[in-house]
Scaffold this motif. Structure first.
Motif, PDB file in Angstrom:
ATOM      1  N   ARG A  62       0.831  -1.204   0.000  1.00  9.83           N
ATOM      2  CA  ARG A  62       0.000   0.000   0.000  1.00  9.83           C
ATOM      3  C   ARG A  62       0.869   1.259   0.000  1.00  9.83           C
ATOM      4  NH1 ARG A  62      -2.202  -0.884   4.391  1.00  9.83           N
ATOM      5  NH2 ARG A  62      -3.872  -2.201   3.614  1.00  9.83           N
ATOM      6  N   ARG A 108      -7.782   3.410   9.431  1.00 13.71           N
ATOM      7  CA  ARG A 108      -6.687   4.009   8.674  1.00 13.71           C
ATOM      8  C   ARG A 108      -6.836   5.524   8.757  1.00 13.71           C
ATOM      9  NH1 ARG A 108      -4.961  -0.216   9.085  1.00 13.71           N
ATOM     10  NH2 ARG A 108      -4.178  -1.721   7.535  1.00 13.71           N
ATOM     11  N   GLU A 131      -5.526   7.926   7.078  1.00 14.37           N
ATOM     12  CA  GLU A 131      -5.718   8.623   5.816  1.00 14.37           C
ATOM     13  C   GLU A 131      -7.153   8.479   5.314  1.00 14.37           C
ATOM     14  OE1 GLU A 131      -3.845   4.560   4.838  1.00 14.37           O
ATOM     15  OE2 GLU A 131      -3.684   6.143   6.361  1.00 14.37           O
ATOM     16  N   VAL A 132      -7.777   7.326   5.597  1.00  7.88           N
ATOM     17  CA  VAL A 132      -9.176   7.120   5.193  1.00  7.88           C
ATOM     18  C   VAL A 132     -10.091   8.016   6.022  1.00  7.88           C
ATOM     19  CG1 VAL A 132     -11.055   5.439   5.060  1.00  7.88           C
ATOM     20  CG2 VAL A 132      -8.722   4.772   4.433  1.00  7.88           C
ATOM     21  N   TRP A 133      -9.825   8.069   7.334  1.00  2.00           N
ATOM     22  CA  TRP A 133     -10.621   8.944   8.199  1.00  2.00           C
ATOM     23  C   TRP A 133     -10.503  10.398   7.757  1.00  2.00           C
ATOM     24  CZ3 TRP A 133      -8.877  13.129  10.910  1.00  2.00           C
ATOM     25  CH2 TRP A 133      -9.807  13.748  11.746  1.00  2.00           C
ATOM     26  N   GLU A 177      -9.715  11.689   4.852  1.00  2.00           N
ATOM     27  CA  GLU A 177     -10.385  11.925   3.578  1.00  2.00           C
ATOM     28  C   GLU A 177     -11.880  12.082   3.782  1.00  2.00           C
ATOM     29  OE1 GLU A 177     -11.016  12.570  -0.407  1.00  2.00           O
ATOM     30  OE2 GLU A 177      -9.120  12.535   0.694  1.00  2.00           O
TER      31      GLU A 177
END
Length: 335
Positions: free
Chosen positions: A27, A221, A223-225, A227
């Protein structure tokens, strides 16, 4: 990124962590897991003692005692670090601004003179400014929360929700730290609400580190949060119409990133808009107060009321201070 660069980067990651999963490496470097398998095999063939730990919680690690030689940096890499350090030092003097300066000095000291001189000369050409300057107590809380995230220690927060009359204590497992829209945020599991919640730093009134530890859920994650949180759907955002009363204010607003774009003239005024998450109404109101009476909220009423409320609070605070008004200056009336 070439294969050689990727192998070097993987080796640095392995040295900096106790255990790394192939999926996480894939990833990070935006390649397939199969490619990571081949990269690890190539490192092993080159003499790097990479150990594969089988099982559900397994991954890759370096043999204990193996260390890379001292790192060196290219001019481009050093400039990237310098920019990060400048941002850290100028974003309201955060808790690690001085530590960042010391680290940058150590990096520069290890560089060749001609590269170091070039990098140092660039510092005066860099500037980063943020609207989210931290108060002294918030800097201390940010440092405590970063320490809690680092050590996975549970915290107790005395937190005041927007429009709440009183703050309440929350026991929280902080998952990370984020900055956006001029504010610092802490996502984490709230034991009071029994769900994941996001806490704004400037609404925290006290922080206490607990002895209890926690584990971040494997499906979380950062970065997901981020975003999802900073790219809220349109239904969760507010579009405000702002009327600017004079040309000089319109010029100033044209260069202010608070607004969506340059103002357009309509009759004797200039009109512009502000788009923001609904929960940031007070922050937008604070920014608009900086324009005094030259930026008038046309809509929505919630933002207009917030401007009036904060303006009246500022007037009351100054009137209660007992300081005499300067000669020739009239008192300010709110509303």
């Amino acid at each position: 990124m070439t294969k050689g660069d990727r192998l070097a980067a993987i080796l640095i990651v392995l040295q900096s962590r106790d255990l790394v999963r192939a999926e996480d490496l894939a990833r990070r470097f935006e390649v397939s897991v199969r490619t990571i398998y081949r990269d690890v095999e190539a490192l092993s063939e080159a003499g790097v003692p990479v150990m594969a730990i089988p099982g559900t919680g397994g991954g890759y690690r370096l043999m204990e005692g193996y260390r890379l030689p001292p790192l060196t940096f290219t001019a481009e890499e050093a400039l990237a670090l310098l920019l990060a350090q400048v941002a850290l030092s100028q974003m309201g003097e955060g808790p690690f601004s001085e530590a960042g300066r010391r680290a940058m000095e150590r990096i520069l000291a290890a560089m060749p003179v001609h590269v170091r001189d070039g990098v140092v000369s660039m510092e005066r050409l860099m500037a980063v400014r943020s609207e989210g300057r931290l108060r002294q107590r918030e800097r201390a809380w940010l440092a405590q929360l970063l320490a809690a995230v680092w050590t996975r220690r549970r915290v107790r927060l005395r937190y005041r929700k927007v429009l709440a009359d009183e703050a309440e204590w929350r026991k929280v497992d902080p998952y990370g730290i984020a900055f956006g829209y001029g504010r610092w945020y802490v996502p984490g599991y709230c034991h009071l609400r029994r769900d994941t919640r996001t806490f704004r730093l400037d609404r925290i009134e006290a922080v206490e580190l607990e002895d209890e530890t926690y584990e971040v859920p494997p499906d979380f994650r950062m970065e997901v949060w981020a975003e999802a949180f900073f790219s809220m759907p349109e239904r969760a955002r507010v579009a405000a119409a702002i009327r600017l009363t004079d040309k000089e204010t319109a010029k100033r607003a044209a260069n202010d990133r608070l607004f969506d774009g340059p103002p357009t003239r309509e009759g004797g005024a200039w009109i512009t808009t502000v788009s923001y998450p609904a929960e940031e109404t007070d922050w937008v109101a604070e920014r608009l107060l900086g324009y005094a009476g030259a930026a008038v909220v046309e809509s929505p009423p919630e933002l207009r009321e917030a401007v009036v409320r904060l303006g009246r609070a500022a007037v009351a605070a100054h009137e209660d201070s007992g300081a005499p008004a300067p000669a020739g200056h009239a008192s300010v009336e709110a509303g």
